[in-house]
Design an enzyme around this catalytic site. Structure first.
Site, PDB file in Angstrom:
ATOM      1  N   SER A 172      35.494  -9.761 -74.280  1.00 40.29           N
ATOM      2  CA  SER A 172      34.528 -10.751 -74.238  1.00 40.29           C
ATOM      3  C   SER A 172      33.897 -10.878 -75.467  1.00 40.29           C
ATOM      4  O   SER A 172      33.335 -12.118 -75.530  1.00 40.29           O
ATOM      5  CB  SER A 172      33.420 -10.283 -73.033  1.00 40.29           C
ATOM      6  OG  SER A 172      32.583  -8.932 -73.412  1.00 40.29           O
ATOM      7  N   GLY A 173      34.071 -10.263 -76.486  1.00 47.73           N
ATOM      8  CA  GLY A 173      33.482 -10.490 -77.890  1.00 47.73           C
ATOM      9  C   GLY A 173      32.632  -9.539 -78.014  1.00 47.73           C
ATOM     10  O   GLY A 173      31.818  -9.595 -79.213  1.00 47.73           O
TER      11      GLY A 173
ATOM     12  N   SER B  58      30.523  -0.781 -70.364  1.00 42.88           N
ATOM     13  CA  SER B  58      29.560  -0.284 -69.716  1.00 42.88           C
ATOM     14  C   SER B  58      29.393  -0.951 -67.981  1.00 42.88           C
ATOM     15  O   SER B  58      28.351  -1.605 -68.102  1.00 42.88           O
ATOM     16  CB  SER B  58      28.181  -0.003 -70.245  1.00 42.88           C
ATOM     17  OG  SER B  58      27.987  -1.252 -70.896  1.00 42.88           O
TER      18      SER B  58
END
Length: 178
Positions: A17-18, A87
């Site tokens: 996602s970055g 997470s």
């Protein structure tokens, strides 16, 4: 910055996602402002202190706990922490926030769409998960629980790393964290 209380920036989001890219840019920008930070990246943690863990729900929970405890040690010494981990579960992110409750805790949700993350796939994880070489991969056969009310949401599909960092820095300044 003297008398500046340590803080924790906790990046959450899907693989690719970055999170790491933005967190590395943020670390450099904070250093320019005189804010010392340590970056705890999920991949790096899994090559060291969490190398004994797999990707079961319990192992993910333990990896997050270990990262939060490491971040706590760093913040107690006066250095701020940046944590970039998938997470995937709300409960585990809340537990990390609890461990770090003596410090400003800023949850940054990297909301880049699943399709974009899978298309990027720089480490080939999505491809391996699709052919079952990786089991329990977040987004494929393990869920990702989006943050309910993140402090900050960024999307690296539509924003550059520098634009993402500006949003985070602005938040930190507006909330008198830096």
């Amino acid at each position: 910055m003297e008398n500046q209380k340590s803080f924790v920036i906790w990046f959450t989001g899907l693989s690719a996602s970055g999170k790491t890219t933005v967190s590395e840019h943020l670390k450099k920008e904070l250093l320019k402002s005189g804010v010392s930070t340590v970056l705890f990246d999920g991949d790096t943690m899994r090559k060291g202190i969490s190398k004994d863990l797999g990707f079961s729900d319990d192992d993910r929970k333990e990896n997050i706990r270990r990262t939060a405890e490491m971040a706590k040690l760093v913040t107690l010494s006066g250095v701020s922490a940046i944590c970039a981990l998938i997470s995937p579960f709300v409960q585990d992110r809340q537990a990390a926030k609890g461990i770090l409750s003596d410090f400003h805790f800023v949850e940054v949700y990297v909301s880049t769409p699943f399709e974009i993350c899978e298309k990027r796939d720089p480490k080939g994880f999505y491809k391996k998960a699709r052919i079952k070489e990786i089991i329990d991969f977040t987004g494929i056969d393990s869920i990702y629980e989006k943050p309910v009310e993140p402090d900050i949401a960024i999307n690296t599909e539509s924003m550059s790393p520098d634009e993402c960092v500006k949003v985070i820095i602005d938040y930190l300044k507006t909330n008198k964290i830096i």
